[in-house]
Structure formats: structure tokens, C-alpha cells
Design a protein around this motif. Sequence first.
Motif, PDB file in Angstrom:
ATOM      1  N   MET A   4      35.253 -13.955  20.739  1.00 21.81           N
ATOM      2  CA  MET A   4      35.521 -12.786  19.922  1.00 21.81           C
ATOM      3  C   MET A   4      36.973 -12.655  19.497  1.00 21.81           C
ATOM      4  N   PRO A   5      37.958 -12.771  20.417  1.00 24.28           N
ATOM      5  CA  PRO A   5      39.328 -12.558  19.983  1.00 24.28           C
ATOM      6  C   PRO A   5      39.814 -13.606  19.003  1.00 24.28           C
ATOM      7  N   ARG A   6      39.100 -14.723  18.899  1.00 19.20           N
ATOM      8  CA  ARG A   6      39.559 -15.768  18.014  1.00 19.20           C
ATOM      9  C   ARG A   6      38.845 -15.752  16.670  1.00 19.20           C
ATOM     10  N   LYS A   7      38.095 -14.707  16.403  1.00 17.88           N
ATOM     11  CA  LYS A   7      37.458 -14.593  15.093  1.00 17.88           C
ATOM     12  C   LYS A   7      38.546 -14.720  14.030  1.00 17.88           C
ATOM     13  N   ALA A   8      38.277 -15.490  13.003  1.00 20.08           N
ATOM     14  CA  ALA A   8      39.315 -15.848  12.034  1.00 20.08           C
ATOM     15  C   ALA A   8      40.065 -14.634  11.473  1.00 20.08           C
ATOM     16  N   TRP A  46      51.118 -12.957  31.420  1.00 21.81           N
ATOM     17  CA  TRP A  46      50.356 -12.048  30.572  1.00 21.81           C
ATOM     18  C   TRP A  46      49.313 -12.833  29.789  1.00 21.81           C
ATOM     19  N   HIS A  47      48.092 -12.317  29.752  1.00 19.90           N
ATOM     20  CA  HIS A  47      47.016 -12.981  29.012  1.00 19.90           C
ATOM     21  C   HIS A  47      46.159 -11.940  28.301  1.00 19.90           C
ATOM     22  N   ALA A  48      45.228 -12.407  27.478  1.00 14.76           N
ATOM     23  CA  ALA A  48      44.436 -11.499  26.637  1.00 14.76           C
ATOM     24  C   ALA A  48      42.996 -11.304  27.096  1.00 14.76           C
ATOM     25  N   TRP A  49      42.545 -12.062  28.086  1.00 14.16           N
ATOM     26  CA  TRP A  49      41.144 -11.928  28.500  1.00 14.16           C
ATOM     27  C   TRP A  49      40.872 -10.542  29.078  1.00 14.16           C
ATOM     28  N   SER A  50      39.669 -10.041  28.839  1.00 10.34           N
ATOM     29  CA  SER A  50      39.358  -8.678  29.274  1.00 10.34           C
ATOM     30  C   SER A  50      37.974  -8.522  29.898  1.00 10.34           C
ATOM     31  N   GLN A  73      54.688 -16.678  43.630  1.00 14.39           N
ATOM     32  CA  GLN A  73      53.674 -15.645  43.473  1.00 14.39           C
ATOM     33  C   GLN A  73      53.566 -15.273  41.991  1.00 14.39           C
ATOM     34  N   VAL A  74      52.376 -14.904  41.568  1.00 11.20           N
ATOM     35  CA  VAL A  74      52.164 -14.600  40.146  1.00 11.20           C
ATOM     36  C   VAL A  74      51.573 -13.209  39.976  1.00 11.20           C
ATOM     37  N   ASN A  75      52.279 -12.373  39.241  1.00  8.14           N
ATOM     38  CA  ASN A  75      51.754 -11.073  38.851  1.00  8.14           C
ATOM     39  C   ASN A  75      50.995 -11.257  37.539  1.00  8.14           C
ATOM     40  N   VAL A  76      49.712 -10.941  37.527  1.00  6.67           N
ATOM     41  CA  VAL A  76      48.877 -11.164  36.355  1.00  6.67           C
ATOM     42  C   VAL A  76      48.613  -9.856  35.621  1.00  6.67           C
ATOM     43  N   VAL A  77      48.846  -9.863  34.322  1.00  7.52           N
ATOM     44  CA  VAL A  77      48.581  -8.698  33.476  1.00  7.52           C
ATOM     45  C   VAL A  77      47.623  -9.140  32.378  1.00  7.52           C
ATOM     46  N   GLY A  78      46.419  -8.581  32.367  1.00  4.04           N
ATOM     47  CA  GLY A  78      45.404  -8.988  31.409  1.00  4.04           C
ATOM     48  C   GLY A  78      45.200  -8.023  30.268  1.00  4.04           C
ATOM     49  N   ASN A  79      44.305  -8.382  29.356  1.00  2.00           N
ATOM     50  CA  ASN A  79      43.941  -7.551  28.217  1.00  2.00           C
ATOM     51  C   ASN A  79      45.157  -7.186  27.361  1.00  2.00           C
ATOM     52  N   MET A  80      46.072  -8.135  27.207  1.00  5.54           N
ATOM     53  CA  MET A  80      47.284  -7.896  26.433  1.00  5.54           C
ATOM     54  C   MET A  80      47.127  -8.436  25.013  1.00  5.54           C
ATOM     55  N   THR A  81      47.356  -7.582  24.041  1.00  2.00           N
ATOM     56  CA  THR A  81      47.288  -7.994  22.644  1.00  2.00           C
ATOM     57  C   THR A  81      48.540  -8.774  22.268  1.00  2.00           C
TER      58      THR A  81
END
Length: 445
Positions: A4-8, A46-50, A73-81
Motif C-alpha cells: 500500500m505505501p508504495r502505490k505509485a 525510524w521506519h514506515a511499517w504500521s 541497542q536500537v530504539n525503534v520508531v514505526g509508522n513514520m511518514t
Amino acid sequence: MPGMPRKAALALAASASIALLATACTGQADSGTSDDASKETTLNFWHAWSAPAEVKAVKDLIAGFEKTHPHIQVNVVGNMTDDKINQALRAGGGKAPDVISSFTTNSVGKFCSSGALVDLNPFFEKSGIDPEKTFPKAMNEYTQFEGNRCAVPLLGDAYGLYYNKTAFEKAGITSPPKTWSEFEKVAEKLTIPQGNTYKQLGFMPNYHGWETTTEHYLGQFSPTYFDQDGKSNVGKDPAFAKAFTMQKKLVDALGGYRKLETYRSKLGDEWGPKHPFHTGQVAMQLDGEWRLGMALDTEPEFEIGVAPLPVPDDQADQYGKGYITGTIAGVAATSTKQNAAWELVKYMTTDTDAVVNFSNAIHNVPSTLAALKSPNLKYDPRFKTFLEIAANPDSTTAPASVNGGGYLSTIQEFGYAYESGKATDLKAGLKKTAEQIDTDIAQAK
């Protein structure tokens, strides 16, 4: 949903937001490289998966990294536009990302030219990793711009042809078409008129259709978007005229633009269970690898077939190729922990087991040649088609540009005008489109 996020349309819109980076971060690509990656440290990723399953997959991926790198250590932040990621890359600071992942491959040119992400070529060399031998050709191409490799592939998307096997059998069609001339005949044969509309449409060719964008069609013609001087080749490379001509002929053969648009407007959307391929209202569909799982989830009343998209008749020997795009990862130029950040990027994108496990969980195409051949991949047998498309050296992608995906949007706009009949002179239209692309790129520099 992986695709979905990669829809043209969304990708092109997102690329425009990267314009904010044009004056940011330039000259900072070499900052922070003196950090000791063997020391205790914490990274922000930071990533975009939700979606829940995707978030879990990312969590498991990071857990694997932390197990092999217990001091990081890695702090992960998701759902980032992309907008939020861009703002953070400009601002920097302790809470900003050290490593980012974006669905928008069209933004690579802007990421690289602005200096928002560091050039990873020195890191690859230091690690003894040859990108050309590690990643599929198309993925290797879309993660760099003018020699600057500011991104790395992190899973990919491959486009192919889905077809309704039950409809094929009823129409007496024994195998999927391999060339566009064959495809047109099959699409017509699968089309069942019903008054002023369709009981079943063989294929929706319109550019407003589901993934039937100009760039996805063009991928099968292997065009050269820019010449050696960086000027648009849209008006000169015959591949563009051939692709537009093929699509327009298909539109006319299947009932004409207005009739097709009227039918399309009454069908389900791309991401819902009522997608017209799921319901059998459209018998063939150009789409990415994620469509298989989405279609199977709706329990369709027919058997789904998967094959590569057709190729031009004069390129029949290249049948099996396709259009490739995907997710990218990179290291922020504002990060003061770039060596440690590289360790995370290197693990996520080049460790075969990590790539395979992530692919199994996300259901996207693996992004390394080794992972594509791994016996540990778990997939529906039909998914193998997309693995083969991704590994095919003839597969193509859209090249990076300093203004992101702006040039693709310009080509698409001409496509809308040409298929609808608003533009009738193809040669003149392509020449004007090329001039507009050159003007826009010059203004973006």
C-alpha cells in the motif's frame, strides 16, 4: 499491507515533500564517522511499517541484530511518514533517526543530492562488500544517484501479471500471454460485454487503474529515461512511443476510454476486499507480489495464476523481466554514530538470514541475490515468479532524479491526456513532456 505505501500515486506525492531537503544537510556526509562501533551505544531507527504483523517483523529483525551486536541497542520508531523523517533529518539532535527506512524509492535522487543521507560507498568498501554482486541489478540501480550510493535495498517489490485461471479455461486460453500482441488478443477474448458495460473485463488498461501506471508499463519496454547529459530522453527513445501506442491500442480495443472509465468508477478500490480482480470483474491484473496474499485472503471463487508481464514483440527473448521497486534504508548525515548505524544497515540489508526471515514475515521480495536463492524462503509456489523477476538482469526500474519522482509524474500526466484523447499528437506530446522534465530538473538543482 506491504504494497500500500508504495502505490505509485502516493510515492510520487511523497517525493515532492523531499524538496525541503534541497538546502539541508549538504556537506555533512562525512560527519560523525569517527565513532567507535565496538563501544556501547544506542541508535534510533525510524521506519514506515504500521500493520501489526509488519511491526512485529521489524521488532524481530532488530532483536536479531541486537543479539549479534549486544553492545548496540536500537530504539525503534514505526509508522513514520516521509514528511516526518525529512523534518527529523533536517533538524538532527539526539532524538533524530540515525538510520531510516523509506518506501519511496523515487526519493533517492533527492536524498543523495541534498546530502540528507551519507554516501555508503566507503562503508561498503571498508566492509569488503561489492554491491553489484550482492543486490539484483535493478535494486542496485535505484539506491544510488550520480555515483552516490546513499541508500541500500531493504526488501523489494516486483511487478507481474495475475490472471483468473478459471476464466482462462472457459475462454479456451491455455497459457498466459508472453508478448503485448498476444496480450491484446487474450484481453479481448476474456472480455464479456453486458449492455453498455461489462460482465467481465479482460484487463483494465487505463492509467487510473490499479497499478497500471505509465512507469509500470514502460518497465517492460526497457526505456532510457535520460541521455548521457542528463536530459530527458522521452521524446527520442522509441521505447516511449511504443509503450504509449501499445496502451492506447489496448484501451481502444477493449471499449474505449470513456466506457472503461465508467466501468472502473463503479468497481472496488485497490486495497479493499472488493478489488475487481478478487471479485472476478477483471480477469487479468498488473500488480506487485503483495497482491497474491491479499487476493487469497478474500477466498476468491477461482484459481489465481501468476506470470511475468508481457514484453514487446521485438523483445520476446526478454520475457520474464519486470518492473522493480522497493524499500530503502540509509544512514542520516546528521548522525554522530554513523559507523554503528552502518552496522545496523549492513545487517538488515546484507545478512542473508536476516533478509530471508524479514522477507518471510513481510511477504515482500528478498533484496539480495543470496537471499533470493535461499532454501529457507517460505512462500506460495506462485510467489516464485516474483523472485525470478527480481533476479532477472533484464528487469528495470525508474532512475533516480534530483527532483525525486517529478519526471515520472510529468510522464503520467501526459499519459492521462493521450489515453483520453485530449492529446492526439504523440510525437509532439512526448517532445513537450521531455522539455517540461528538463525545465523542472534545472529548477530543482
